[in-house]
Design a protein around this motif. Structure first.
Motif, PDB file in Angstrom:
ATOM      1  N   LYS A 154       0.938  -1.082  -0.071  1.00 37.18           N
ATOM      2  CA  LYS A 154      -0.094  -0.028   0.022  1.00 37.18           C
ATOM      3  C   LYS A 154       1.015   1.273   0.134  1.00 37.18           C
ATOM      4  O   LYS A 154       0.367   2.288  -0.436  1.00 37.18           O
ATOM      5  CB  LYS A 154      -0.815   0.002   1.241  1.00 37.18           C
ATOM      6  CG  LYS A 154      -0.307   0.024   2.414  1.00 37.18           C
ATOM      7  CD  LYS A 154      -1.269  -0.131   3.640  1.00 37.18           C
ATOM      8  CE  LYS A 154      -0.449   0.027   5.070  1.00 37.18           C
ATOM      9  NZ  LYS A 154      -1.596   0.165   6.310  1.00 37.18           N
TER      10      LYS A 154
ATOM     11  N   GLU B 239      -6.711   4.002  -5.426  1.00 37.93           N
ATOM     12  CA  GLU B 239      -6.352   2.501  -5.301  1.00 37.93           C
ATOM     13  C   GLU B 239      -5.282   2.102  -5.916  1.00 37.93           C
ATOM     14  O   GLU B 239      -4.897   0.757  -5.544  1.00 37.93           O
ATOM     15  CB  GLU B 239      -7.478   1.597  -5.231  1.00 37.93           C
ATOM     16  CG  GLU B 239      -8.808   2.045  -4.200  1.00 37.93           C
ATOM     17  CD  GLU B 239      -8.366   2.656  -2.889  1.00 37.93           C
ATOM     18  OE1 GLU B 239      -7.905   1.778  -2.179  1.00 37.93           O
ATOM     19  OE2 GLU B 239      -8.947   3.661  -2.536  1.00 37.93           O
TER      20      GLU B 239
ATOM     21  N   ARG C 175     -11.166   4.732  -9.518  1.00 35.91           N
ATOM     22  CA  ARG C 175     -10.417   3.815  -8.403  1.00 35.91           C
ATOM     23  C   ARG C 175      -8.895   4.289  -8.430  1.00 35.91           C
ATOM     24  O   ARG C 175      -8.061   3.482  -8.016  1.00 35.91           O
ATOM     25  CB  ARG C 175     -10.401   2.223  -9.114  1.00 35.91           C
ATOM     26  CG  ARG C 175     -11.968   1.784  -8.908  1.00 35.91           C
ATOM     27  CD  ARG C 175     -12.334   1.598  -7.538  1.00 35.91           C
ATOM     28  NE  ARG C 175     -11.724   0.678  -6.755  1.00 35.91           N
ATOM     29  CZ  ARG C 175     -11.354   0.326  -5.523  1.00 35.91           C
ATOM     30  NH1 ARG C 175     -12.187   1.257  -4.821  1.00 35.91           N
ATOM     31  NH2 ARG C 175     -11.000  -0.618  -5.026  1.00 35.91           N
TER      32      ARG C 175
END
Length: 721
Positions: free
Chosen positions: A219, A604, A601
């Protein structure tokens, strides 16, 4: 009997293995401010989903099989190779040092990638320094050189290296005299994309950007990056941070910002830095150059992104910048950094209402700057005192780049490009007003292109804005609606699609087609307003401009909707993806490589937080609405007859997550009723494509053109079996 059973079992296994994997929809919705968004392929974002990975693998195999079986594809590829062979070698990454030493990459036709060469003078013997094919041979990876930077004394070259199409790689150090690598190798770096490498003035080390996390599944991938100093001889993981979020809490730095330190030399009084990334305007800082020796640098604000300034140059205490504040075609201003006043700065070069200021340099002779009209017609000017004069260029220029030959030289190095003329370099003597050729390679003749015509026009878009459009075709073009047209575009980050000599696009014209460059909004072809009118909430202008270009070509009877292919990639995926989801009836073929097709998105995705600066922040309602509007995946509807599509991705892409293209392809396959092929080509040995060899590029374009011409009904291009 046993043998018969084994044969049957083998046959059955192969039948099962060859059956197409169908990815089913799975209910998933998001609720944004009361608006429900359906995302039935959200599960494809999971890198550990084994069925999805099998689907990717199968598409990789099946797409390759299909594309290789289109007749005419081989001929396109071989023609591109034949054209390339006329140029016995390519030169790139040219570095000319203050004492006129040259370091550069040279790639022969027989080479897969460029090798590092060196010359101690213009007429000196060329010396091969380093072949990346020999680098880490035992690992079995294919490395290429992505960046080079010689030290000030020319004794060491810092070399950026990456493997298998990846961009994030490492830095090695080559001893020029011995042609051997030093033992130290720095990892976690991306010099080709993140402001390169800067040598300290005493050649004791370098400044570069360190990336703490390079695992794309993490992440924190490419977040919290740091500008650091590394000293030669230290352990590779030992460095001093000089600009970062943790190191400089007094400065508002986000996780996604790239804290970049820019080039400097011994004549400079200051060093500059910015919070860089996927954005046109940035916050800039400066410090005295002697602070490079300090434990911590005291960065002072130079200007904010809201000041709308570009290309700063600090000369003593004077700051020169290109400004777009109330001047969409830009002006060059000057102020003093001791007491800067951007509102009342001295205007060094005023705005030209027709031509947009492109670049500038300052040397002992004066100030030189280039302009473009509609992004396709370039001019060069000189300002001495209060006098501005146009410099007559030796050849017609579609695009011009200018740079000082080196810091001790008053001359300039001018590079000129055009749609039909390859890159030409000239040295310019400002005192004598003389250009002399500075080409490393001899000019190459392409008689095939002699009857090609370039036509620059402007066409009205949906709101009356006049969109520049470049057309290239053979003389004698018939307006019989039968011409195969390929339209290229981009429209993001203020990037202008300036004229460049691209053999692959000219090969489309060789095959009887018309190549079109649509200079849509979101680029800067017509200045800063052109960029801002294709940005975030105004992004629809980008694909509506492309739609208008296609409609114009049909209206003028150049082509029909059965003969138009559109192509782009990366952020240009918004352009082509939304064009076919808004007007699927208008296009025969869509080609998209590594495209941003699922902008809702973006946050992400691995590189997404950085790109939010350009496209919008989903935590802000108005910007989230803009992201949804420009999201091609979300606009796919069931039961619509979509055009044939060739969607490709590189599995090592560090910029656009491969699952973005995968989700789009899967949903399009399940939704389209046209029975036209939706081909998803997956390359496991490629990244974003920026460092592809010519061989890889020509294979890609052979695929794209053969696919498009097959779908357009060109009799030379048929599916063989």
């Amino acid at each position: 009997m046993k043998l018969f059973f084994l044969i049957c079992a083998f046959a059955f296994t192969n039948i099962v293995a060859s059956q197409e994997i169908i990815l089913t929809e799975k209910p998933f919705t998001d609720n944004y401010y009361g608006k429900v968004i359906s995302d039935p392929y959200r599960y494809m974002e999971n890198p550990d989903d084994t069925l999805v990975q099998k689907w990717f693998r199968q598409n990789s195999i099946e797409s390759r099989k299909l594309l290789d079986n289109i007749s005419g594809r081989k001929e396109i590829f071989e023609k591109l190779l034949e054209l390339e062979k006329r140029n016995s070698f390519d030169i790139s990454l040219l570095n000319i040092t203050d004492n006129n030493y040259s370091f550069y990459l040279k790639k022969l036709n027989s080479d897969k990638t460029g090798k590092l060469y060196f010359k101690s003078g213009e007429k000196a013997k060329e010396i091969l320094l380093f072949d990346p094919a020999d680098y880490k041979k035992e690992a079995g990876s294919n490395y290429s050189i992505t960046y080079i930077k010689p030290s000030w004394n020319n004794n060491i070259v810092a070399i950026g290296l990456a493997k298998n199409g990846e961009e994030i790689g490492e830095i090695a150090f080559l001893n020029v005299k011995t042609k051997t690598l030093l033992p130290e190798v720095i990892t976690h770096c991306w010099p080709a994309a993140l402001a390169g490498i800067k040598w300290l003035l005493d050649d004791s080390g370098i400044v570069y950007i360190h990336i703490p996390v390079i695992d794309s599944k993490d992440k924190n991938y490419i977040l919290n990056t740091e500008s650091v100093i590394y000293k030669i001889g230290d352990q590779p993981d030992k460095h001093k941070i000089i600009f970062s979020k943790n190191n400089n809490p007094e400065i508002e730095i986000t996780n996604a910002d790239f804290p970049v330190v820019y080039d400097f030399n011994s004549n400079d009084k200051y060093i500059t830095a910015s919070l860089s990334g996927a954005t046109t305007y940035e916050d800039y800082y400066y410090a005295h150059i002697t602070e490079l020796k300090n434990q911590k640098i005291n960065w002072k604000p130079l200007y904010k992104k809201e000041d709308e300034l570009l290309n700063p140059k600090l000369i003593n205490d004077n700051l020169y910048c290109v400004s777009s504040k109330n001047t969409p075609n830009f002006k060059i201003i000057k102020t003093n950094i001791i007491s800067p006043d951007f509102e009342n700065a001295e205007i060094v070069v005023a705005e030209n209402k027709i031509e947009s200021i492109d670049d500038y340099v300052i040397n002992k002779e004066g100030l030189f700057y280039s302009t473009t009209k509609n992004g396709v017609e370039a001019k060069l000017y000189e300002k001495k005192g209060d006098i501005i004069k146009q410099i007559q260029l030796p050849i017609k220029a579609g695009a011009v780049t200018i740079q000082n030959n080196n810091s001790n030289n008053t001359g300039l190095l001018i590079t000129i490009n055009g749609w039909l003329n390859s890159k030409s370099r000239y040295s310019y003597d400002a005192q004598k007003n003389i250009f002399s050729e500075a080409n490393i390679t001899a000019p190459i003749l392409y008689p095939e292109f002699e009857d090609f015509v370039v036509e620059e026009i402007e066409i009205p878009s949906h709101d009356g804005a006049m969109v520049p459009v470049s057309l290239i075709y053979k003389k004698g073009l018939k307006k019989d609606k039968m011409n195969n047209v390929l339209i290229d575009g981009y429209g993001s980050f203020g990037i202008s699609l300036k004229p460049r000599f691209k053999i692959f696009y000219l090969s489309w014209v060789l095959n009887g087609g018309v190549f079109v460059e649509a200079h849509v909004r979101g680029g800067s072809e017509k200045g800063n307003d052109w960029y801002k009118n294709g940005y975030k909430s105004t992004k629809p202008n980008t694909w509506k401009d492309l739609i208008a270009a296609a409609e114009y070509l049909i209206k003028e009877k150049i082509t029909s909707n059965e003969k138009i292919a559109i192509t782009s990639g990366s952020a240009g995926g918004i352009l082509v993806g939304r064009a076919i989801t808004e007007r699927p009836d208008l296009f025969k073929v869509m080609i998209c490589k590594n495209g941003e097709l699922n902008t809702e998105r973006l946050k992400e995705t691995p590189n997404g937080p950085n790109c939010l600066k350009e496209f919008g922040n989903p935590e802000i309602k108005e910007e989230l609405e803009a992201l949804i509007e420009m999201d091609s995946y979300l606009h796919i509807k069931k039961g619509v007859q979509y055009p044939a599509c060739l969607i490709s991705t590189g599995m090592n892409d560090a910029r656009v997550a491969p699952w973005i293209s995968g989700k789009f392809a899967a949903r399009l396959k399940a939704s389209s009723t046209s029975k036209k092929p939706i081909v998803f080509a997956v390359n496991y040995n490629a990244g974003h494509g920026l460092d592809n060899s010519n061989l890889e590029l020509y294979n890609d374009f052979a695929d794209q053109f053969a696919f498009a011409l097959w779908q357009m009904g060109n009799p030379k291009f048929k599916l063989l079996n």
